[in-house]
Scaffold this active site. Structure first.
Site, PDB file in Angstrom:
ATOM      1  N   ASN A   9      44.596  34.786  32.014  1.00 31.23           N
ATOM      2  CA  ASN A   9      43.337  34.309  31.453  1.00 31.23           C
ATOM      3  C   ASN A   9      42.463  35.438  30.927  1.00 31.23           C
ATOM      4  O   ASN A   9      41.716  35.251  29.959  1.00 31.23           O
ATOM      5  CB  ASN A   9      42.573  33.510  32.515  1.00 31.23           C
ATOM      6  CG  ASN A   9      43.203  32.174  32.786  1.00 31.23           C
ATOM      7  OD1 ASN A   9      43.210  31.294  31.937  1.00 31.23           O
ATOM      8  ND2 ASN A   9      43.768  32.009  33.978  1.00 31.23           N
ATOM      9  N   THR A  10      42.545  36.602  31.550  1.00 32.88           N
ATOM     10  CA  THR A  10      41.727  37.742  31.139  1.00 32.88           C
ATOM     11  C   THR A  10      42.528  38.797  30.407  1.00 32.88           C
ATOM     12  O   THR A  10      42.091  39.330  29.384  1.00 32.88           O
ATOM     13  CB  THR A  10      41.048  38.385  32.369  1.00 32.88           C
ATOM     14  OG1 THR A  10      40.260  37.398  33.038  1.00 32.88           O
ATOM     15  CG2 THR A  10      40.144  39.534  31.953  1.00 32.88           C
ATOM     16  N   ASN A  11      43.716  39.113  30.927  1.00 37.09           N
ATOM     17  CA  ASN A  11      44.534  40.185  30.354  1.00 37.09           C
ATOM     18  C   ASN A  11      45.952  39.719  30.056  1.00 37.09           C
ATOM     19  O   ASN A  11      46.464  38.786  30.693  1.00 37.09           O
ATOM     20  CB  ASN A  11      44.610  41.382  31.311  1.00 37.09           C
ATOM     21  CG  ASN A  11      43.296  42.124  31.420  1.00 37.09           C
ATOM     22  OD1 ASN A  11      42.640  42.388  30.413  1.00 37.09           O
ATOM     23  ND2 ASN A  11      42.893  42.464  32.632  1.00 37.09           N
ATOM     24  N   VAL A  13      49.613  41.405  30.182  1.00 42.20           N
ATOM     25  CA  VAL A  13      50.367  42.564  30.654  1.00 42.20           C
ATOM     26  C   VAL A  13      51.694  42.586  29.908  1.00 42.20           C
ATOM     27  O   VAL A  13      52.390  41.577  29.832  1.00 42.20           O
ATOM     28  CB  VAL A  13      50.622  42.496  32.172  1.00 42.20           C
ATOM     29  CG1 VAL A  13      51.421  43.708  32.632  1.00 42.20           C
ATOM     30  CG2 VAL A  13      49.308  42.411  32.934  1.00 42.20           C
ATOM     31  N   ASP A 109      53.027  32.454  36.335  1.00 48.59           N
ATOM     32  CA  ASP A 109      52.789  33.793  36.877  1.00 48.59           C
ATOM     33  C   ASP A 109      53.126  33.850  38.367  1.00 48.59           C
ATOM     34  O   ASP A 109      53.680  34.849  38.843  1.00 48.59           O
ATOM     35  CB  ASP A 109      51.338  34.225  36.630  1.00 48.59           C
ATOM     36  CG  ASP A 109      50.313  33.244  37.173  1.00 48.59           C
ATOM     37  OD1 ASP A 109      50.644  32.056  37.365  1.00 48.59           O
ATOM     38  OD2 ASP A 109      49.157  33.669  37.385  1.00 48.59           O
ATOM     39  N   THR A 132      41.937  36.944  37.087  1.00 47.11           N
ATOM     40  CA  THR A 132      40.717  36.145  36.935  1.00 47.11           C
ATOM     41  C   THR A 132      40.458  35.355  38.207  1.00 47.11           C
ATOM     42  O   THR A 132      39.321  35.257  38.678  1.00 47.11           O
ATOM     43  CB  THR A 132      40.858  35.193  35.734  1.00 47.11           C
ATOM     44  OG1 THR A 132      41.227  35.958  34.580  1.00 47.11           O
ATOM     45  CG2 THR A 132      39.555  34.474  35.458  1.00 47.11           C
ATOM     46  N   THR A 184      20.406  49.423  44.281  1.00 44.24           N
ATOM     47  CA  THR A 184      20.892  48.107  43.886  1.00 44.24           C
ATOM     48  C   THR A 184      22.325  48.126  43.388  1.00 44.24           C
ATOM     49  O   THR A 184      23.145  47.290  43.793  1.00 44.24           O
ATOM     50  CB  THR A 184      19.978  47.511  42.788  1.00 44.24           C
ATOM     51  OG1 THR A 184      18.649  47.416  43.305  1.00 44.24           O
ATOM     52  CG2 THR A 184      20.453  46.136  42.364  1.00 44.24           C
TER      53      THR A 184
END
Length: 255
Positions: A9-11, A13, A109, A132, A184
């Site tokens: 979803n994000t990367n 490979v 996956d 993700t 912070t």
């Protein structure tokens, strides 16, 4: 030589393997609106940077949890190589015994992770994939995939904190200097990283309690190398787990 690609979803490979040897590993951002040509340019760049000749690539195997990107990447690969392109899905032999309510729901996956885990590590085992989402896959002593759990990924947690608050900034995903912090940014970094590490430790304990025995624990994924060292359990970090699993599946289906 085979090109292996896992679309998350994000990367994305990708890497090349010659036999069981992984020659390189790279990550691309998963962008749903990109065209096959744009992906082809990025994949070619990854091959060129790692001195891989396209003429030496005999085929490719792709796993994906983003259906809208799967065909685009497949088309991109077709622009670069002439060999067979295999998609992990129905009809593909994996050799994995799956005992869950609906095996068809198991993400490709997780299937690929489990195939590699069974090939390389003792059972029973817990496979942790930190993308993700952070997923836990459990394989019992009979080498059967019996289930697992899914929780929010590190980056999703951090993004939610940033987007839902007025004054809390984004952070770099790196090891905190200490647990108790005095500013912070470090407080957020410590909270995000240690809360995930503690969650992983706690989930491992509960899975082992439910199984009634100790397990081999293996972790993979982009942020695993940052979070896993903060855990108290013995966890093997294997960043090539997906690529190795894809190669095993390729070999099972090419014979």
């Amino acid at each position: 030589m085979i090109l292996a690609i896992d679309i998350g979803n994000t990367n994305i490979v990708l890497g090349c393997a010659d036999g069981e040897k992984i020659l390189f590993r790279e990550r691309l951002a998963t962008v749903q609106r990109e065209t096959s040509l744009e992906y082809a340019v990025k994949i070619k760049a990854a091959l060129d940077i790692n001195n891989i000749s396209r003429e030496d690539i005999a085929g490719a195997i792709i796993s994906s949890v983003v259906p809208s990107v799967t065909y685009t990447v497949k088309t991109a690969v077709e622009k670069l190589i002439d060999g067979k392109i295999m998609i992990v899905g129905p009809g593909i032999k994996t050799g994995l015994s799956i005992q869950i309510d609906n095996p068809a729901q198991l993400g490709s996956d997780l299937v690929v992770d489990a195939v590699a885990g069974l090939h390389d590590y003792p059972v029973p085992q817990i496979l942790i994939d930190m993308g993700t989402a952070t997923t836990f896959s459990v394989i019992d002593r009979n080498r059967t995939y019996i289930g697992g759990l899914i929780t929010t990924g590190v980056a999703v947690s951090a993004d939610a904190l940033n987007s839902r608050t007025a004054q809390l900034p984004k952070i770099a995903y790196e090891k905190p200097k200490r647990v108790i912090c005095s500013n912070t940014v470090d407080c957020i970094k410590s909270g995000i990283m240690y809360s995930n590490a503690c969650a992983i430790d706690g989930i491992i304990e509960r899975i082992e309690e439910e199984l009634g025995e100790k397990t081999t624990v293996v972790a993979t994924g982009g942020l695993a190398q940052v979070v896993i060292p903060l855990c108290r359990h013995e966890i093997i970090y294997d960043d090539d787990l997906l690529l190795k699993g894809l190669m095993i599946i390729w070999n099972k289906n090419s014979k």
